[in-house]
Design a protein around this motif. Structure first.
Motif, PDB file in Angstrom:
ATOM      1  N   LYS A 129     -80.171  31.644  69.318  1.00 40.54           N
ATOM      2  CA  LYS A 129     -81.366  32.246  68.354  1.00 40.54           C
ATOM      3  C   LYS A 129     -82.491  31.696  69.770  1.00 40.54           C
ATOM      4  CE  LYS A 129     -79.727  29.950  64.755  1.00 40.54           C
ATOM      5  NZ  LYS A 129     -80.169  28.711  62.675  1.00 40.54           N
ATOM      6  N   ALA A 130     -82.473  31.107  70.126  1.00 39.55           N
ATOM      7  CA  ALA A 130     -83.568  31.823  71.964  1.00 39.55           C
ATOM      8  C   ALA A 130     -83.799  32.618  72.143  1.00 39.55           C
ATOM      9  CB  ALA A 130     -83.439  30.092  72.226  1.00 39.55           C
ATOM     10  N   VAL A 131     -82.936  32.947  71.873  1.00 38.16           N
ATOM     11  CA  VAL A 131     -82.845  34.486  73.451  1.00 38.16           C
ATOM     12  C   VAL A 131     -81.849  35.745  72.542  1.00 38.16           C
ATOM     13  CG1 VAL A 131     -82.396  33.292  75.481  1.00 38.16           C
ATOM     14  CG2 VAL A 131     -80.098  33.358  74.246  1.00 38.16           C
ATOM     15  N   CYS A 132     -81.584  35.066  71.617  1.00 46.70           N
ATOM     16  CA  CYS A 132     -80.421  36.554  70.967  1.00 46.70           C
ATOM     17  C   CYS A 132     -81.449  37.262  69.482  1.00 46.70           C
ATOM     18  CB  CYS A 132     -79.335  36.340  70.875  1.00 46.70           C
ATOM     19  SG  CYS A 132     -77.902  36.637  72.255  1.00 46.70           S
ATOM     20  N   PRO A 133     -82.443  37.961  69.248  1.00 52.90           N
ATOM     21  CA  PRO A 133     -82.095  38.724  67.789  1.00 52.90           C
ATOM     22  C   PRO A 133     -81.211  38.652  67.008  1.00 52.90           C
ATOM     23  CG  PRO A 133     -83.535  40.247  69.317  1.00 52.90           C
ATOM     24  CD  PRO A 133     -82.261  39.467  70.272  1.00 52.90           C
ATOM     25  N   HIS A 134     -81.401  37.751  66.016  1.00 49.08           N
ATOM     26  CA  HIS A 134     -80.691  37.430  64.953  1.00 49.08           C
ATOM     27  C   HIS A 134     -80.492  38.112  63.572  1.00 49.08           C
ATOM     28  CE1 HIS A 134     -81.952  33.879  65.488  1.00 49.08           C
ATOM     29  NE2 HIS A 134     -82.086  33.629  64.925  1.00 49.08           N
ATOM     30  N   SER A 135     -79.530  37.610  62.615  1.00 46.82           N
ATOM     31  CA  SER A 135     -79.722  38.010  61.176  1.00 46.82           C
ATOM     32  C   SER A 135     -78.960  37.079  60.581  1.00 46.82           C
ATOM     33  CB  SER A 135     -79.880  39.513  60.822  1.00 46.82           C
ATOM     34  OG  SER A 135     -79.662  39.503  59.842  1.00 46.82           O
ATOM     35  N   ILE A 136     -78.817  36.146  59.296  1.00 45.80           N
ATOM     36  CA  ILE A 136     -78.188  35.610  58.863  1.00 45.80           C
ATOM     37  C   ILE A 136     -77.930  35.596  57.449  1.00 45.80           C
ATOM     38  CG2 ILE A 136     -76.943  33.015  58.849  1.00 45.80           C
ATOM     39  CD1 ILE A 136     -78.586  32.491  61.634  1.00 45.80           C
ATOM     40  N   LEU A 137     -77.235  35.970  56.836  1.00 43.62           N
ATOM     41  CA  LEU A 137     -76.748  35.948  55.611  1.00 43.62           C
ATOM     42  C   LEU A 137     -76.096  34.833  54.740  1.00 43.62           C
ATOM     43  CD1 LEU A 137     -76.512  40.213  55.269  1.00 43.62           C
ATOM     44  CD2 LEU A 137     -78.773  38.309  55.045  1.00 43.62           C
ATOM     45  N   ILE A 138     -75.982  34.344  53.924  1.00 41.15           N
ATOM     46  CA  ILE A 138     -75.616  33.127  53.721  1.00 41.15           C
ATOM     47  C   ILE A 138     -74.954  33.544  51.644  1.00 41.15           C
ATOM     48  CG2 ILE A 138     -75.462  30.812  53.060  1.00 41.15           C
ATOM     49  CD1 ILE A 138     -76.981  30.250  55.664  1.00 41.15           C
ATOM     50  N   VAL A 139     -74.431  34.036  51.153  1.00 39.28           N
ATOM     51  CA  VAL A 139     -73.944  34.327  49.562  1.00 39.28           C
ATOM     52  C   VAL A 139     -72.915  33.264  48.822  1.00 39.28           C
ATOM     53  CG1 VAL A 139     -72.701  35.039  48.297  1.00 39.28           C
ATOM     54  CG2 VAL A 139     -73.834  36.157  50.903  1.00 39.28           C
ATOM     55  N   GLN A 140     -74.034  32.194  48.928  1.00 35.58           N
ATOM     56  CA  GLN A 140     -74.005  30.666  48.115  1.00 35.58           C
ATOM     57  C   GLN A 140     -72.947  30.687  46.732  1.00 35.58           C
ATOM     58  OE1 GLN A 140     -75.030  27.828  49.191  1.00 35.58           O
ATOM     59  NE2 GLN A 140     -77.213  28.388  50.138  1.00 35.58           N
ATOM     60  N   ASN A 141     -72.716  30.043  46.196  1.00 36.55           N
ATOM     61  CA  ASN A 141     -70.414  30.146  45.648  1.00 36.55           C
ATOM     62  C   ASN A 141     -71.464  31.176  44.047  1.00 36.55           C
ATOM     63  OD1 ASN A 141     -70.244  27.612  47.728  1.00 36.55           O
ATOM     64  ND2 ASN A 141     -68.610  29.327  47.819  1.00 36.55           N
ATOM     65  N   ALA A 142     -72.384  30.149  43.813  1.00 35.10           N
ATOM     66  CA  ALA A 142     -73.250  30.935  42.190  1.00 35.10           C
ATOM     67  C   ALA A 142     -72.914  32.184  42.498  1.00 35.10           C
ATOM     68  CB  ALA A 142     -74.143  30.414  41.555  1.00 35.10           C
ATOM     69  N   ALA A 154     -69.035  37.325  69.065  1.00 39.04           N
ATOM     70  CA  ALA A 154     -69.001  35.649  69.839  1.00 39.04           C
ATOM     71  C   ALA A 154     -70.009  34.515  69.042  1.00 39.04           C
ATOM     72  CB  ALA A 154     -68.378  35.245  71.211  1.00 39.04           C
ATOM     73  N   CYS A 155     -71.049  35.087  70.094  1.00 42.94           N
ATOM     74  CA  CYS A 155     -72.315  34.685  69.734  1.00 42.94           C
ATOM     75  C   CYS A 155     -72.732  34.875  68.104  1.00 42.94           C
ATOM     76  CB  CYS A 155     -73.802  35.390  70.195  1.00 42.94           C
ATOM     77  SG  CYS A 155     -73.876  34.880  71.839  1.00 42.94           S
ATOM     78  N   ALA A 156     -72.882  36.135  67.285  1.00 45.28           N
ATOM     79  CA  ALA A 156     -72.567  36.032  65.688  1.00 45.28           C
ATOM     80  C   ALA A 156     -71.739  35.571  65.052  1.00 45.28           C
ATOM     81  CB  ALA A 156     -72.380  37.762  65.284  1.00 45.28           C
ATOM     82  N   SER A 157     -70.571  34.892  65.595  1.00 48.03           N
ATOM     83  CA  SER A 157     -69.601  34.026  64.873  1.00 48.03           C
ATOM     84  C   SER A 157     -69.707  32.761  64.517  1.00 48.03           C
ATOM     85  CB  SER A 157     -68.243  34.253  65.281  1.00 48.03           C
ATOM     86  OG  SER A 157     -67.510  33.366  65.339  1.00 48.03           O
ATOM     87  N   ILE A 158     -70.364  32.412  66.003  1.00 47.12           N
ATOM     88  CA  ILE A 158     -71.114  31.198  66.326  1.00 47.12           C
ATOM     89  C   ILE A 158     -72.566  31.105  65.341  1.00 47.12           C
ATOM     90  CG2 ILE A 158     -72.347  29.311  67.616  1.00 47.12           C
ATOM     91  CD1 ILE A 158     -70.856  30.130  70.330  1.00 47.12           C
ATOM     92  N   LEU A 159     -73.279  31.661  64.985  1.00 48.32           N
ATOM     93  CA  LEU A 159     -73.865  31.406  64.763  1.00 48.32           C
ATOM     94  C   LEU A 159     -73.730  31.106  62.475  1.00 48.32           C
ATOM     95  CD1 LEU A 159     -77.097  34.548  65.775  1.00 48.32           C
ATOM     96  CD2 LEU A 159     -76.669  32.021  65.950  1.00 48.32           C
ATOM     97  N   ASP A 181     -68.792  20.611  65.959  1.00 50.20           N
ATOM     98  CA  ASP A 181     -70.224  19.907  67.203  1.00 50.20           C
ATOM     99  C   ASP A 181     -70.433  20.859  68.332  1.00 50.20           C
ATOM    100  OD1 ASP A 181     -67.733  19.431  68.821  1.00 50.20           O
ATOM    101  OD2 ASP A 181     -68.276  17.791  69.553  1.00 50.20           O
ATOM    102  N   GLN A 182     -70.043  21.330  69.291  1.00 57.81           N
ATOM    103  CA  GLN A 182     -69.999  22.084  70.145  1.00 57.81           C
ATOM    104  C   GLN A 182     -71.089  22.901  69.811  1.00 57.81           C
ATOM    105  OE1 GLN A 182     -67.163  23.287  72.913  1.00 57.81           O
ATOM    106  NE2 GLN A 182     -68.376  25.147  73.469  1.00 57.81           N
ATOM    107  N   ILE A 183     -70.508  23.599  67.761  1.00 59.92           N
ATOM    108  CA  ILE A 183     -71.039  24.932  67.568  1.00 59.92           C
ATOM    109  C   ILE A 183     -72.608  24.964  66.737  1.00 59.92           C
ATOM    110  CG2 ILE A 183     -71.377  26.147  65.188  1.00 59.92           C
ATOM    111  CD1 ILE A 183     -69.091  27.110  66.468  1.00 59.92           C
ATOM    112  N   ARG A 184     -72.321  23.065  66.774  1.00 61.32           N
ATOM    113  CA  ARG A 184     -74.111  22.927  66.448  1.00 61.32           C
ATOM    114  C   ARG A 184     -75.154  23.246  67.889  1.00 61.32           C
ATOM    115  NH1 ARG A 184     -73.749  20.664  60.936  1.00 61.32           N
ATOM    116  NH2 ARG A 184     -72.058  19.743  60.510  1.00 61.32           N
TER     117      ARG A 184
END
Length: 283
Positions: free
Chosen positions: A128-141, A217-222, A118-121
């Protein structure tokens, strides 16, 4: 054969086992140990005293290096989901400037494994509001398809690199100081990327980086937040409760899923090469 000994807490030892779960070739439990596991490149013996012995041909990548955790700007990346049978693999990269670090200083940001979901959320939108970021999600299929020709380490190397490449494509300039939480030797990391069109170089590799560098740490949370959002969508789609991790409760959960939706559907929600698949089918 090289040997390296580290002192770790029980939780760190258990977290290490979880992180390496998909790479374990053989596991035993000698007297006075939590476990002894063998991977393709090393043997790890975790004693109940807290002593952990690593043995392999080349352990130089595990040596502690002088921390530069207060160097800004810095970029860091981390992955989530590699030890979970269900759910995607997620890699996030994040750039933290000195100004962003000051804004985030009151949030007590640390490795996502040490923070409740819940704290992660709550933290993810602020990062995200203050740090440029990139998130890659590899779905199971997609993961199951790729894993036929690429092992987990290979996949993680490509995802970390691509996360940084994406930041460049978004128009951001990567800092001189870029950190990856060490999961493979530096030479091996770049060997896995030898056929990639774009490769980000001069990366600093360090173990337990998520506890030392704000960007990691920020990347881990994102990454964790994206994993949870994908998990939520998966549970809503199937109206089914999935178990996290890769333990015996996951075997039972997988069996129940197969009974309701069929074995073919499993490829859309699970990492099929985990031992849980065979265990679920044998129950």
């Amino acid at each position: 054969m090289a040997s390296l000994t580290k002192k770790m807490t029980k939780q760190e030892i258990l977290d290490l086992r979880q992180k390496l779960s998909s790479h374990i070739v053989k596991e035993t439990k000698p007297d006075y140990t939590y476990y002894q596991i063998k991977t393709d490149s090393m043997t790890i013996t975790a004693y109940t005293s807290g002593k952990v012995v690593f043995q392999g041909q080349d352990l130089s990548w595990m040596e502690e290096t002088e921390s530069e955790n207060n160097t800004y700007p810095q970029a860091g990346s981390d992955e989530v989901g590699t030890g979970d049978y269900f759910g995607p693999v997620v890699v996030a990269a994040c750039i933290v400037s000195k100004e962003a670090a000051q804004k985030l200083s009151s949030l007590k940001i640390q490795d996502s494994k040490q923070i409740k979901d819940d704290q992660i959320r709550r933290l993810a939108p602020e990062i995200k509001a203050v740090c440029p970021h990139s998130i890659l999600i590899v779905q199971n299929a997609k993961y199951n398809d790729v894993h036929q020709n690429h092992n987990m380490v290979d996949i993680k190397c490509r995802l970390h690199n691509q996360a940084y490449v994406n930041l460049v494509h978004k128009g951001y300039t990567l800092p001189d100081f870029i950190i990856i939480d060490q999961f493979v030797q530096k030479n091996s990391y770049y060997r896995y990327l030898k056929n990639e069109k774009e490769v980000i170089s001069n990366i600093h590799f360090e173990t337990k980086a998520e506890n030392k560098y704000l960007s990691v740490a920020c990347a881990s949370i994102l990454a964790r937040n994206a994993f949870l959002e994908t998990w939520d969508a998966m549970e809503a789609k199937y109206d089914f409760h999935f178990e996290k991790g890769a333990g015996s409760s996951v075997d039972i959960c997988a069996k129940s899923f197969i009974e309701r939706f069929g074995q073919k559907e499993l490829t859309k929600v699970a990492k099929l090469h985990f031992k849980n698949t065979a265990k679920a089918l044998s129950l």
